[in-house]
Design a protein around this motif. Structure first.
Motif, PDB file in Angstrom:
ATOM      1  N   GLU A 122       0.828  -1.218   0.000  1.00 48.35           N
ATOM      2  CA  GLU A 122       0.000   0.000   0.000  1.00 48.35           C
ATOM      3  C   GLU A 122       0.853   1.256   0.000  1.00 48.35           C
ATOM      4  O   GLU A 122       0.486   2.275  -0.576  1.00 48.35           O
ATOM      5  N   ARG A 123       1.982   1.176   0.678  1.00 47.01           N
ATOM      6  CA  ARG A 123       2.833   2.368   0.774  1.00 47.01           C
ATOM      7  C   ARG A 123       3.919   2.375  -0.294  1.00 47.01           C
ATOM      8  O   ARG A 123       4.837   3.190  -0.241  1.00 47.01           O
ATOM      9  N   GLY A 124       3.798   1.474  -1.272  1.00 42.93           N
ATOM     10  CA  GLY A 124       4.661   1.558  -2.449  1.00 42.93           C
ATOM     11  C   GLY A 124       6.065   1.011  -2.251  1.00 42.93           C
ATOM     12  O   GLY A 124       7.050   1.698  -2.501  1.00 42.93           O
ATOM     13  N   GLN A 125       6.153  -0.244  -1.824  1.00 40.62           N
ATOM     14  CA  GLN A 125       7.465  -0.854  -1.607  1.00 40.62           C
ATOM     15  C   GLN A 125       8.362  -0.760  -2.849  1.00 40.62           C
ATOM     16  O   GLN A 125       9.515  -0.333  -2.766  1.00 40.62           O
ATOM     17  N   ALA A 126       7.815  -1.143  -4.003  1.00 36.45           N
ATOM     18  CA  ALA A 126       8.623  -1.120  -5.226  1.00 36.45           C
ATOM     19  C   ALA A 126       9.065   0.300  -5.555  1.00 36.45           C
ATOM     20  O   ALA A 126      10.214   0.535  -5.957  1.00 36.45           O
ATOM     21  N   PHE A 127       8.165   1.259  -5.347  1.00 38.47           N
ATOM     22  CA  PHE A 127       8.456   2.654  -5.676  1.00 38.47           C
ATOM     23  C   PHE A 127       9.541   3.204  -4.744  1.00 38.47           C
ATOM     24  O   PHE A 127      10.403   3.978  -5.164  1.00 38.47           O
ATOM     25  N   ALA A 128       9.496   2.779  -3.477  1.00 41.17           N
ATOM     26  CA  ALA A 128      10.487   3.253  -2.500  1.00 41.17           C
ATOM     27  C   ALA A 128      11.873   2.703  -2.843  1.00 41.17           C
ATOM     28  O   ALA A 128      12.876   3.425  -2.763  1.00 41.17           O
ATOM     29  N   ILE A 129      11.935   1.435  -3.229  1.00 37.96           N
ATOM     30  CA  ILE A 129      13.230   0.828  -3.584  1.00 37.96           C
ATOM     31  C   ILE A 129      13.779   1.498  -4.842  1.00 37.96           C
ATOM     32  O   ILE A 129      14.963   1.854  -4.918  1.00 37.96           O
ATOM     33  N   ALA A 130      12.910   1.686  -5.844  1.00 36.46           N
ATOM     34  CA  ALA A 130      13.343   2.317  -7.095  1.00 36.46           C
ATOM     35  C   ALA A 130      13.874   3.728  -6.829  1.00 36.46           C
ATOM     36  O   ALA A 130      14.890   4.143  -7.402  1.00 36.46           O
ATOM     37  N   ALA A 131      13.184   4.457  -5.944  1.00 37.50           N
ATOM     38  CA  ALA A 131      13.617   5.821  -5.646  1.00 37.50           C
ATOM     39  C   ALA A 131      15.025   5.817  -5.050  1.00 37.50           C
ATOM     40  O   ALA A 131      15.857   6.668  -5.372  1.00 37.50           O
ATOM     41  N   ASN A 132      15.315   4.840  -4.176  1.00 33.85           N
ATOM     42  CA  ASN A 132      16.652   4.763  -3.587  1.00 33.85           C
ATOM     43  C   ASN A 132      17.706   4.447  -4.641  1.00 33.85           C
ATOM     44  O   ASN A 132      18.807   5.003  -4.610  1.00 33.85           O
ATOM     45  N   LEU A 133      17.388   3.537  -5.555  1.00 32.96           N
ATOM     46  CA  LEU A 133      18.355   3.212  -6.613  1.00 32.96           C
ATOM     47  C   LEU A 133      18.673   4.451  -7.432  1.00 32.96           C
ATOM     48  O   LEU A 133      19.816   4.688  -7.819  1.00 32.96           O
ATOM     49  N   CYS A 134      17.634   5.256  -7.669  1.00 30.02           N
ATOM     50  CA  CYS A 134      17.812   6.477  -8.437  1.00 30.02           C
ATOM     51  C   CYS A 134      18.635   7.501  -7.639  1.00 30.02           C
ATOM     52  O   CYS A 134      19.549   8.140  -8.178  1.00 30.02           O
ATOM     53  N   THR A 135      18.333   7.621  -6.354  1.00 31.17           N
ATOM     54  CA  THR A 135      19.098   8.545  -5.501  1.00 31.17           C
ATOM     55  C   THR A 135      20.568   8.126  -5.447  1.00 31.17           C
ATOM     56  O   THR A 135      21.468   8.956  -5.550  1.00 31.17           O
ATOM     57  N   LEU A 136      20.808   6.826  -5.306  1.00 31.44           N
ATOM     58  CA  LEU A 136      22.195   6.336  -5.278  1.00 31.44           C
ATOM     59  C   LEU A 136      22.902   6.652  -6.593  1.00 31.44           C
ATOM     60  O   LEU A 136      24.073   7.037  -6.605  1.00 31.44           O
ATOM     61  N   ALA A 137      22.179   6.483  -7.710  1.00 31.81           N
ATOM     62  CA  ALA A 137      22.796   6.719  -9.018  1.00 31.81           C
ATOM     63  C   ALA A 137      23.238   8.174  -9.169  1.00 31.81           C
ATOM     64  O   ALA A 137      24.204   8.462  -9.871  1.00 31.81           O
ATOM     65  N   ASN A 138      22.527   9.088  -8.506  1.00 33.49           N
ATOM     66  CA  ASN A 138      22.835  10.517  -8.618  1.00 33.49           C
ATOM     67  C   ASN A 138      23.639  11.050  -7.433  1.00 33.49           C
ATOM     68  O   ASN A 138      23.933  12.248  -7.374  1.00 33.49           O
ATOM     69  N   LEU A 139      23.962  10.193  -6.477  1.00 32.22           N
ATOM     70  CA  LEU A 139      24.562  10.677  -5.228  1.00 32.22           C
ATOM     71  C   LEU A 139      25.980  11.203  -5.463  1.00 32.22           C
ATOM     72  O   LEU A 139      26.830  10.490  -5.976  1.00 32.22           O
ATOM     73  N   PRO A 140      26.233  12.466  -5.066  1.00 32.49           N
ATOM     74  CA  PRO A 140      27.522  13.093  -5.401  1.00 32.49           C
ATOM     75  C   PRO A 140      28.649  12.755  -4.433  1.00 32.49           C
ATOM     76  O   PRO A 140      29.594  13.515  -4.315  1.00 32.49           O
ATOM     77  N   VAL A 141      28.547  11.634  -3.729  1.00 27.73           N
ATOM     78  CA  VAL A 141      29.619  11.217  -2.807  1.00 27.73           C
ATOM     79  C   VAL A 141      29.907   9.724  -3.014  1.00 27.73           C
ATOM     80  O   VAL A 141      29.048   8.998  -3.511  1.00 27.73           O
ATOM     81  N   PRO A 142      31.110   9.271  -2.629  1.00 28.57           N
ATOM     82  CA  PRO A 142      31.421   7.838  -2.776  1.00 28.57           C
ATOM     83  C   PRO A 142      30.521   6.983  -1.886  1.00 28.57           C
ATOM     84  O   PRO A 142      30.156   7.398  -0.774  1.00 28.57           O
ATOM     85  N   VAL A 143      30.161   5.806  -2.389  1.00 33.73           N
ATOM     86  CA  VAL A 143      29.322   4.869  -1.653  1.00 33.73           C
ATOM     87  C   VAL A 143      30.046   3.522  -1.578  1.00 33.73           C
ATOM     88  O   VAL A 143      30.416   2.951  -2.604  1.00 33.73           O
ATOM     89  N   VAL A 144      30.278   3.061  -0.351  1.00 40.16           N
ATOM     90  CA  VAL A 144      30.905   1.748  -0.162  1.00 40.16           C
ATOM     91  C   VAL A 144      29.912   0.857   0.572  1.00 40.16           C
ATOM     92  O   VAL A 144      29.472   1.182   1.680  1.00 40.16           O
ATOM     93  N   ALA A 145      29.520  -0.247  -0.072  1.00 38.58           N
ATOM     94  CA  ALA A 145      28.555  -1.173   0.533  1.00 38.58           C
ATOM     95  C   ALA A 145      29.252  -2.490   0.852  1.00 38.58           C
ATOM     96  O   ALA A 145      30.009  -3.008   0.030  1.00 38.58           O
ATOM     97  N   THR A 146      28.978  -3.004   2.044  1.00 33.64           N
ATOM     98  CA  THR A 146      29.565  -4.284   2.447  1.00 33.64           C
ATOM     99  C   THR A 146      28.453  -5.252   2.826  1.00 33.64           C
ATOM    100  O   THR A 146      27.603  -4.932   3.655  1.00 33.64           O
TER     101      THR A 146
END
Lengths: 293, 292
Positions: A122-146
């Protein structure tokens, strides 16, 4: 079984061991000070994903991580580490803050997957995940995921699509849990051990595919046996990855060369895939045109 | 990389035509929703929407392209990208290699994703269309690579991108390669956005999991077709995990509109005028090519 020859399914068991260090264990040992931040400023706060800022070896960073519980009570409070949309929206606003203050983003991946409940839809799980992927793609700082435990599908990737992806030796990262893959492709979730092997989900597999950038060795019997040693090893590698990214993209003014950083991210992900291209059949008419149309 | 300078003459369609254009003996089609028997020619004239209950039939990529684009304007690109089998995948019942072969034979398509350039109401655009018949429209390496190339064409020619999505999500048989296509495609579309070129996404029945949770819903405009199933987890998975009965209308396009997730629910016959309007409005922003 010696650590080098563990099966994928054995590693899944280690990755899910309740005593294995979790995001807040890493945070407690690696960040001093650490300030946790709560809520998505829209709906709620989801304890399945923790967020905050802190100082990591002299460097201010922003941290996001899935958080499982150590026992049943805590697991219920943390929804077994399965984030709901408000968790991803909290992550999204914290990512934006990292960008605003030019602070590197450090993410810890440890989830069976995003929450599959009615309210999450109801609160848009797929939309929330997609938004994060988009934010990460545009994020102007290094991202290190472990990946410290289990990397479960899109729910993991939503805070994991970074410039560097590291995996602990016994962590796994998969498109669907071995049980779900077994149910879909073997029509029997009891075939999870077979699915775990066939889906090639171990750290070594993902490095060989060019998806993960490095494997962090664990103490011989697993991170849960010697958590402090495992956490320090992870800290060492994250620190090295941040140094490397700083050397490449940090400007003399202390900011980041954003166009180059973002182009490198596009290229990193562009390179992931396995396909071949056949030339058209000879009979097919092919007109070669000049560029510019 | 230079593939888009080559023009192919609808190769996917030629092969598809051999199997799909045969007139079936039964000229009637039963509406899956209201069970009305519908004359096929009438359905074709009505863009495959049931005249009784307005059920929107699922479309093949070829039908979708024919409905949306100006006649003869579509040119397919990168039609000869083929999946390899990076995991050498085999389940208890079948191998991925066999599954791919069967899907190609059944559909006449090389993959679940087609990309190309076309005009819509005279406006040039890049089009990417999923065909659900090919392994449930699943997103593997070829699907992701084609979308990235679609974005490349759009960047090169300053064109908008329209994606038409119908997918069960990431393709299991390519494992983590498939999951990473979520990041690969979204990263490419983010680049399109940084260049101020619009992405319009049309969500059609069904659209779930990895595709809904990546590029398809991070578009500038998200349009859904009436009645389409749109969600993250599939309804069966939700019922099994939560042991709750799903409310009526759950995860439909209308449900998504009501919960603020999509910009509009647009009946099929209004798609072309709506898209034409959007393309014209965006073209006035100055960054877009207006002639092909």
């Amino acid at each position: 079984m010696s650590p080098k020859h563990r099966t994928a399914w054995e590693r899944v068991q280690i990755a899910r061991n309740p005593a294995r260090p979790k995001t807040l264990d890493y945070v407690a040992r690696l960040l001093q000070p650490w300030v946790e931040l709560h809520g998505d400023r829209a709906h709620g706060d989801d304890a399945a994903l923790v967020a905050g800022i802190g100082s990591f070896r002299g460097r201010s960073v922003v941290v996001l991580g899935h958080q499982r519980g150590g026992d049943t009570k805590e697991n219920l409070a943390r929804n077994f580490g399965m984030p709901r949309p408000e968790a991803y929206r909290k992550a999204g606003r914290i990512m934006e803050m990292a960008g605003k203050f030019a602070l590197p983003l450090v993410c810890f991946i440890d989830t069976p997957g995003a929450d599959p409940g009615i309210h999450s839809e109801e609160r848009g799980q797929a939309f929330a995940i997609a938004a994060n992927l988009c934010t990460l793609a545009n994020l102007p700082v290094p991202v290190v995921a472990t990946v410290i435990g289990e990397g479960g599908s899109g729910g993991a990737l939503a805070i994991g699509a970074g410039d560097r992806i590291l995996m602990l030796e016994n962590s796994v990262y998969s498109v669907a849990s071995p049980e779900a893959s077994a149910a879909i492709l073997w029509r029997d979730s009891a075939k999870a051990p077979e699915a775990a092997a066939a889906m090639k989900i171990t750290a070594a597999d993902l490095v060989s595919f060019g998806i993960a950038d490095g494997v962090i060795p664990e103490p011989a019997d697993g991170a849960h046996v010697e958590p402090a040693a495992a956490i320090d090893a992870v800290g060492e590698r994250i620190s090295a990855a941040l140094d490397e990214l700083d050397a490449q993209y940090r400007t003399p003014a202390g900011l980041y060369d954003v166009p180059r950083l973002l182009e490198a991210r596009v290229e990193k992900y562009r390179g992931i895939g396995a396909w071949r291209e056949e030339m058209p059949p000879v009979a097919e008419p092919v007109v070669v045109e000049a560029s510019g149309d | 990389m230079k593939d888009w300078f080559r023009r192919h003459h609808h190769p996917s369609f030629q092969s598809a035509g051999a199997t799909s254009r045969e007139i079936p003996e039964d000229l009637w089609e039963k509406c899956p929703k209201c069970s009305e028997l519908l004359y096929q020619r009438e359905l074709e004239n009505n863009e495959w929407v049931c005249s009784r209950c307005a059920y929107h039939f699922r479309l093949r990529a070829e039908q979708r392209i024919a409905q949306l684009t100006d006649e003869g304007s579509f040119e397919e690109h990168s039609a000869y990208l083929l999946s390899t089998d990076p995991l050498n995948f085999r389940s208890a019942t079948e191998s991925y290699a066999d599954k791919l072969r069967q899907s190609r034979e059944k559909t006449g398509l090389s993959e679940s994703m087609l990309i190309g350039t076309a005009t819509l109401a005279g406006c040039p655009l890049v089009l990417a269309v999923t065909d659900f018949r090919f392994m449930g429209g699943s997103m593997g390496s070829v699907y992701g690579e084609k979308l990235v190339r679609a974005v490349d064409i759009a960047l090169d020619r300053r064109l908008p991108v329209l994606t038409v999505n119908a997918s069960g999500g990431a393709r299991q048989q390519e494992g983590m390669f498939s999951l990473m296509q979520m990041a690969k495609t979204t990263t490419a579309f983010a680049r399109l956005g940084r260049e101020r070129l619009p992405h319009i996404s049309l969500l059609t029945d069904p659209c779930t999991a990895g595709v809904t949770a990546s590029y398809a819903t991070s578009a500038d405009i998200v349009i859904a077709e009436p009645g389409a199933l749109i969600g993250f987890a599939g309804p069966r998975v939700i019922e099994q995990t939560t042991r709750q009965k799903l409310p009526p209308g759950f995860q439909t396009a209308e449900f998504c509109l009501e919960h603020g997730m999509v910009d509009m629910v647009t009946p099929r016959r209004e798609l072309r005028p709506t898209l034409g309007n959007l393309l014209r409005i965006f073209s006035a922003t100055g960054g877009l090519s207006v002639v092909s």
